[in-house]
Design an enzyme around this catalytic site. Structure first.
Site, short mmCIF file in Angstrom:
data_model
loop_
_atom_site.label_atom_id
_atom_site.label_comp_id
_atom_site.label_asym_id
_atom_site.label_seq_id
_atom_site.Cartn_x
_atom_site.Cartn_y
_atom_site.Cartn_z
CG ASN A 9 -1.86 1.14 1.28
OD1 ASN A 9 -1.78 2.04 0.44
ND2 ASN A 9 -2.75 1.13 2.24
NE ARG A 88 -6.15 1.40 -0.17
CZ ARG A 88 -6.20 2.53 0.50
NH1 ARG A 88 -5.12 3.02 1.06
NH2 ARG A 88 -7.33 3.18 0.60
CG HIS A 177 -13.16 2.33 3.16
ND1 HIS A 177 -13.89 3.20 3.94
CD2 HIS A 177 -11.87 2.57 3.46
CE1 HIS A 177 -13.07 3.92 4.68
NE2 HIS A 177 -11.83 3.57 4.39
NE ARG A 238 -10.53 11.69 3.93
CZ ARG A 238 -10.33 10.38 3.86
NH1 ARG A 238 -11.33 9.54 4.11
NH2 ARG A 238 -9.17 9.91 3.51
CD GLU A 382 -8.82 -2.20 3.89
OE1 GLU A 382 -9.02 -1.37 2.99
OE2 GLU A 382 -8.51 -1.88 5.04
#
Ligand code: ADP
Length: 396
Positions: A9, A88, A177, A238, A382
């Site tokens: 990632n 990713r 996601h 956020r 993940e």
């Protein structure tokens, strides 16, 4: 033993990595290269019970990955012998609805999505380019955050803007996601002993970034994040959903540019913005318990927004076979799950307090009573999902 799969990632100043043996659920080696480009850059390696951290001052992505592959070689894992490298990739636009082996055409397409994820896609591509140099014969595989949501219908992905903006600039909802939502949904199918493509679920990923997804017949049909990860739920820093006029209003009030407003909405809002003290849920729960009013308020807004969105997502389903909690907050915070489910009694949720306190661990993941619409806690993975996609792609 089959050759390992490296999962990367690659971010703008960090690279998270894991090494999996195909078929095994736990990574054999994992770690992080952080603060790349800075004097404090370092590479951490977790292998069995040992943790190591190596100072790699001012290292860039290439240097960090070279160092990592050298360390692997010392352990007898040569980069050329990897089964695959799974990357990713944040944004696949409308090009990719599943994981792919990266050839020149795919590389160009990922690059052409960079304007939709300017902080992420270039860094993801840097990881791909570097690994191609270090292991030229090993397949590089891209697993997209957006791919799972490509099944959304236009009614769910279109914004009510002039249609040309969608056609000309790709302005639409993409969702993110996806790898996490897909993983926990597949896991739910195993736990509930139902075929994945017959299940109706709502999964809620609550980490630093937060999103929820409605899944019908194994496909994502609606999700809370939009063209960027800013839309939807309240997150660590956020804001989530907002009246779009606020951009202009704040620009005028604070005499700042649109870019600066956008930065505030991404980095100083959410839990941090409301509480004024932290984006970290653990710290907020602690502060709230000690009477910090804005920490309490931040938690209330966070949970209210989740329940409100779950209510909206439910309208895409005929039934709810399971509501799934995942991500750092979803997996670990009994208090947040309790508050969310209390706000959702209209959908038939009734929490089992004891099961919730143990995160469903002794109750086959379930945290709801027998009479309730099922709610489950399912830890996400993940990295494993990316490794699993690599295995499947190569065997097909
Ligand atoms: P990322 O999105 O960066 O992968 P994580 O999924 O690890 O993040 O989630 C990080 C969030 O999970 C933080 O807000 C952290 O405070 C929260 N978290 C982790 N453990 C707990 C806990 N026991 N109780 C409440 N929140 C927790």
């Amino acid at each position: 033993m089959p050759n390992p799969i490296l999962v990367l990632n690659s971010g703008s100043s960090s690279i998270k990595y894991s090494l999996f043996i195909p078929g095994q659920i736990e990574a054999i080696i994992s770690g992080l290269a952080e603060r790349l480009g800075e004097p404090e850059a370092h590479l951490s390696i977790r292998h069995g019970n040992t943790n190591q951290s190596i100072h790699i001052p001012n290292a860039d992505h290439r240097f960090a990955l070279e160092k990592l592959t050298l360390l692997f070689s010392d352990m007898g894992i040569h980069p050329e012998n990897l089964t695959a490298v799974g990357h990713r990739v944040v944004h696949g636009g409308e090009y990719f609805s599943e994981s792919i082996i990266v050839d020149d055409d795919a590389f160009r397409k990922i690059d052409s999505c960079s304007h939709l994820a300017p902080l992420h896609n270039p860094a993801n591509l840097l990881g791909i380019t570097t690994m191609k140099l270090l292991a030229p014969k090993v397949p590089q595989i891209a697993v997209f955050d957006t791919a799972f949501h490509q099944s959304l219908d236009p009614q769910a992905y279109l914004y009510a803007l002039p249609y040309e903006y969608y056609k000309d600039f790709g302005v639409r909802r993409y969702g993110f996601h996806g790898t996490s939502h897909r993983y926990v949904a597949q896991k739910a199918a195993e736990i509930l002993q139902t075929s994945f493509d017959k299940l109706s679920l709502i999964s809620i990923h609550l980490g630093n970034g937060c999103s929820a997804t409605a899944i019908r017949d194994g496909k994502s049909v609606d999700t809370t994040m939009g063209m960027t990860p800013l839309e939807g739920l309240v997150m660590g820093t956020r804001c989530g959903d907002l009246d779009p006029s606020i951009h202009q209003f704040l620009g005028h009030k604070l005499n700042i540019s649109i870019d600066r407003v956008t930065e505030i909405l991404n980095t100083s809002s959410g839990l941090l913005g409301i509480s004024g003290i932290s984006n970290d849920m653990r710290s907020l729960i602690e502060a709230s318990d000690q009477g910090h009013k804005r920490a309490k308020l931040a938690i209330e807004v966070f949970c209210f927004r989740i329940a409100r969105h779950v209510g909206g997502l439910a309208t895409s389903l005929n039934q709810i076979d399971g509501l799934l909690f995942t991500g750092g907050i979803g997996e670990n915070s009994a208090a947040i799950r309790q508050r969310v489910l209390d706000n959702l009694s209209i959908l038939g949720f009734d929490i089992d307090q004891k099961a919730n306190l143990t995160h469903g661990k002794q109750h086959n993941h379930l945290i709801s009573t027998k009479e309730s619409t099922p709610a489950l806690v399912i830890p996400t993975n993940e990295e494993w999902m990316i490794a699993s996609d690599c295995s499947q792609l190569l065997s097909s």
